[in-house]
Design an enzyme around this catalytic site. Structure first.
Site, mmCIF file in Angstrom:
data_model
loop_
_atom_site.group_PDB
_atom_site.id
_atom_site.type_symbol
_atom_site.label_atom_id
_atom_site.label_comp_id
_atom_site.label_asym_id
_atom_site.label_seq_id
_atom_site.Cartn_x
_atom_site.Cartn_y
_atom_site.Cartn_z
ATOM 1 N N ARG A 1 45.337 34.212 27.381
ATOM 2 C CA ARG A 1 45.374 34.330 25.927
ATOM 3 C C ARG A 1 46.057 33.119 25.286
ATOM 4 O O ARG A 1 45.632 32.642 24.235
ATOM 5 C CB ARG A 1 46.116 35.626 25.557
ATOM 6 C CG ARG A 1 46.181 35.859 24.079
ATOM 7 C CD ARG A 1 46.647 37.267 23.739
ATOM 8 N NE ARG A 1 46.615 37.454 22.303
ATOM 9 C CZ ARG A 1 47.681 37.762 21.579
ATOM 10 N NH1 ARG A 1 48.850 37.962 22.177
ATOM 11 N NH2 ARG A 1 47.591 37.887 20.278
ATOM 12 N N VAL B 1 43.232 26.404 17.509
ATOM 13 C CA VAL B 1 43.805 25.620 16.415
ATOM 14 C C VAL B 1 43.928 24.157 16.843
ATOM 15 O O VAL B 1 44.622 23.856 17.811
ATOM 16 C CB VAL B 1 45.201 26.162 16.012
ATOM 17 C CG1 VAL B 1 45.738 25.383 14.818
ATOM 18 C CG2 VAL B 1 45.143 27.644 15.710
ATOM 19 N N GLY C 1 41.974 22.339 18.482
ATOM 20 C CA GLY C 1 41.497 22.094 19.836
ATOM 21 C C GLY C 1 42.563 22.339 20.886
ATOM 22 O O GLY C 1 43.698 22.706 20.577
ATOM 23 N N ASN D 1 52.986 34.422 12.803
ATOM 24 C CA ASN D 1 52.792 35.846 13.078
ATOM 25 C C ASN D 1 51.714 36.064 14.141
ATOM 26 O O ASN D 1 51.818 36.967 14.958
ATOM 27 C CB ASN D 1 52.386 36.577 11.800
ATOM 28 C CG ASN D 1 53.591 36.872 10.928
ATOM 29 O OD1 ASN D 1 54.739 36.828 11.390
ATOM 30 N ND2 ASN D 1 53.349 37.166 9.661
HETATM 31 C C1 HEM Z 1 37.042 37.334 19.659
HETATM 32 C C2 HEM Z 1 38.190 37.025 19.214
HETATM 33 C C3 HEM Z 1 39.467 37.623 19.761
HETATM 34 C C4 HEM Z 1 40.272 38.512 19.140
HETATM 35 C C5 HEM Z 1 40.083 39.104 17.762
HETATM 36 C C6 HEM Z 1 41.357 38.805 20.039
HETATM 37 C C7 HEM Z 1 42.415 39.648 19.739
HETATM 38 C C8 HEM Z 1 43.400 40.016 20.625
HETATM 39 C C9 HEM Z 1 44.495 40.892 20.320
HETATM 40 C C10 HEM Z 1 44.781 41.515 18.954
HETATM 41 C C11 HEM Z 1 45.206 41.053 21.457
HETATM 42 C C12 HEM Z 1 46.463 41.908 21.629
HETATM 43 C C13 HEM Z 1 47.685 41.123 21.268
HETATM 44 C C14 HEM Z 1 48.957 41.947 21.311
HETATM 45 O O1 HEM Z 1 49.085 42.904 20.559
HETATM 46 O O2 HEM Z 1 49.835 41.622 22.104
HETATM 47 C C15 HEM Z 1 44.568 40.283 22.476
HETATM 48 C C16 HEM Z 1 44.991 40.218 23.785
HETATM 49 C C17 HEM Z 1 44.394 39.436 24.731
HETATM 50 N N1 HEM Z 1 43.383 38.516 24.527
HETATM 51 FE FE1 HEM Z 1 42.251 38.361 22.901
HETATM 52 N N2 HEM Z 1 41.173 38.105 21.194
HETATM 53 C C18 HEM Z 1 40.036 37.363 21.070
HETATM 54 C C19 HEM Z 1 39.528 36.475 22.001
HETATM 55 C C20 HEM Z 1 40.089 36.236 23.227
HETATM 56 C C21 HEM Z 1 39.664 35.201 24.143
HETATM 57 C C22 HEM Z 1 38.582 34.170 23.854
HETATM 58 C C23 HEM Z 1 40.449 35.313 25.248
HETATM 59 C C24 HEM Z 1 40.460 34.494 26.507
HETATM 60 C C25 HEM Z 1 39.463 33.842 26.963
HETATM 61 C C26 HEM Z 1 41.324 36.437 25.032
HETATM 62 C C27 HEM Z 1 42.203 36.910 25.958
HETATM 63 C C28 HEM Z 1 43.106 37.928 25.730
HETATM 64 C C29 HEM Z 1 43.929 38.510 26.770
HETATM 65 C C30 HEM Z 1 43.880 38.171 28.244
HETATM 66 C C31 HEM Z 1 44.750 39.445 26.139
HETATM 67 C C32 HEM Z 1 45.847 40.288 26.792
HETATM 68 C C33 HEM Z 1 47.150 39.547 26.646
HETATM 69 C C34 HEM Z 1 48.309 40.184 27.386
HETATM 70 O O3 HEM Z 1 48.143 41.172 28.064
HETATM 71 O O4 HEM Z 1 49.422 39.623 27.254
HETATM 72 N N3 HEM Z 1 41.101 36.952 23.795
HETATM 73 N N4 HEM Z 1 43.470 39.643 21.949
HETATM 74 C C1 LIG Z 2 54.615 37.573 8.916
HETATM 75 O O1 LIG Z 2 54.742 38.978 8.891
HETATM 76 C C2 LIG Z 2 55.810 39.445 8.123
HETATM 77 C C3 LIG Z 2 55.937 40.950 8.298
HETATM 78 O O2 LIG Z 2 54.746 41.536 8.712
HETATM 79 C C4 LIG Z 2 55.572 39.037 6.673
HETATM 80 O O3 LIG Z 2 56.647 39.493 5.855
HETATM 81 C C5 LIG Z 2 55.489 37.525 6.576
HETATM 82 O O4 LIG Z 2 55.168 37.116 5.267
HETATM 83 C C6 LIG Z 2 54.409 37.008 7.518
HETATM 84 N N1 LIG Z 2 54.446 35.577 7.548
HETATM 85 C C7 LIG Z 2 53.376 34.837 7.318
HETATM 86 C C8 LIG Z 2 53.568 33.357 7.422
HETATM 87 O O5 LIG Z 2 52.283 35.305 7.063
#
Ligand code: HEM
Ligand SMILES: *[C@@H]1O[C@H](CO)[C@@H](O)[C@H](O)[C@H]1NC(C)=O
Ligand SMILES: *[C@@H]1O[C@H](CO)[C@@H](O)[C@H](O)[C@H]1NC(C)=O
Length: 330
Positions: free
Chosen positions: A72, A80, A82, A99
């Site tokens: 990730r 961002v 590249g 964030n």
């Molecule tokens: C399509 C767009 C994507 C979105 C919207 C997305 C969103 C997210 C979100 C919200 C999480 C959970 C973060 C958290 O709460 O800790 C996550 C976890 C993760 N993402 Fe994505 N992601 C995307 C694409 C990718 C890509 C391209 C990769 C890698 C090739 C990736 C790999 C992972 C992995 C491995 C996790 C688990 C991380 C962990 O267990 O620490 N994601 N992603």
């Molecule tokens: C990040 O998240 C906090 C709480 O959710 C918010 O108050 C703050 O404005 C956010 N910062 C940016 C740069 O968006």
């Protein structure tokens, strides 16, 4: 380590202000494979991959969750400006402080690898290249495919939290947003569906999905695309926002096509996961991948190379950082 960045960061702040004033937001992306090559470090750092492999193995043995974390981290770096190591910079206002970066992990692994690489081949290997090959090895470590990594990325000196927050998809986007984001990076719909398959491992904080479980879009109920039994499970599991829940509920620690099978059963965890199976542009790909593990593996490798080749920075004064946490002092 962080202390050594302070003076440099002040200088960086000044450069950054002038760069952002001149350039505005980064230009549309492109992948410039031509500037990277497989034998980039063959003479200058022949042991690079061995060092990365050994140190990574040590860390993942201690903490398996670092493998998904590193995959990730690489994605957030490439999303961002590249793949330029800008996510690693640890100063006030950098991407890492945004964030969107709050739950990123694995920085200490990259620093550990970098220190060892600096001993063997000083000032030679970029942090961006180290993060790229670490993501490859992390994929391998969880049972995913191998691919050759082209090298030669340089480390950026520019990194803004607000760019991370406005550009990196966080799970609440619609498919059009996602397709446009990928397209802006030179990646296509197949890359979107295939790379989302990385969510076959790893986890999320419940905070990121609670809006789906209660009062979804003001409906007073849950997101109706969630499988009812899965919904029960999630409501029990996510009583506290700080709890973690696996992205793949069935085989959470294995790199496989279960992620796609889950989507077919309404068991996608993030909205952006589940939507892949309801949008006509992506649903057929989900169905195809769910039933063809070897196609998934093969295409995941190909799409990861494309991800790692994104070079849409606008800043040209890139460098080989000595410490991945801060820009060089020159
Ligand atoms: C399509 C767009 C994507 C979105 C919207 C997305 C969103 C997210 C979100 C919200 C999480 C959970 C973060 C958290 O709460 O800790 C996550 C976890 C993760 N993402 Fe994505 N992601 C995307 C694409 C990718 C890509 C391209 C990769 C890698 C090739 C990736 C790999 C992972 C992995 C491995 C996790 C688990 C991380 C962990 O267990 O620490 N994601 N992603
Ligand atoms: C990040 O998240 C906090 C709480 O959710 C918010 O108050 C703050 O404005 C956010 N910062 C940016 C740069 O968006
Ligand atoms: C997708 O979301 C964006 C905002 O993020 C919105 O402008 C757009 O209208 C949405 N598109 C669809 C098809 O819902």
């Amino acid at each position: 380590m962080k202390g050594s960045c302070i003076i440099i960061n002040f200088l960086l702040f000044l450069t950054v202000v002038s760069v952002s004033a001149d350039e505005g937001t980064p230009a549309a992306g492109y992948t410039d494979d031509a500037s990277l090559s497989f034998n980039y470090y063959t003479n200058s750092c022949p042991e690079l991959e061995k060092i990365v492999h050994n140190i990574l193995k040590k860390w993942i043995k201690k903490d398996y969750t670092l493998a998904p974390a590193l995959m990730r981290l690489h994605f957030h770096d490439c999303a961002v400006r590249g793949c330029d190591g800008s996510i690693l910079l640890n100063h006030e206002g950098s991407e890492r402080s945004g964030n969107a970066s709050k739950s990123l992990r694995g920085f200490e692994v990259i620093n550990d690898i970098k220190q060892e690489v600096e001993k063997k081949c000083p000032k030679t290997v970029s942090c961006a290249d180290i993060l790229t090959v670490a993501a490859r090895d992390a994929t391998l470590a969880v049972g995913g495919p191998f691919w050759m990594v082209p090298y030669g990325r340089k480390d950026g000196r520019v990194s803004f939290a607000k760019e991370a927050d406005s550009m990196v998809p966080m799970g609440k986007e619609n498919i059009t947003d996602l397709i446009e984001f990928y397209q802006s990076k030179g990646l296509n719909i197949l890359d979107l569906v295939v790379l989302s398959g990385a969510h076959t491992i790893g986890r999320t904080a419940c905070e990121a999905l609670q809006f789906r479980l209660y009062n979804y879009n003001g409906t007073n109920g849950a997101d109706t695309t969630i499988n009812p039994r899965y919904l029960n499970y999630l409501r029990r599991k996510c009583r506290w926002a700080s709890e973690y829940v696996n992205l793949d509920a069935v085989t959470p620690n294995t790199f496989d096509v279960q992620y796609y099978k889950n989507l077919q059963k309404g068991m996608g965890l993030l909205t952006t996961d589940q939507l892949l199976y309801s949008d006509p542009r992506t649903a057929p790909l989900v169905a195809a991948l769910a039933s063809q593990p070897s196609v998934f593996e093969h295409q995941f490798a190909a799409s990861m190379v494309k991800l790692g080749n994104i070079q849409d920075y606008v800043d040209d004064d890139r460098e080989i950082r000595v410490n991945c946490d801060c820009v060089n002092n020159n």
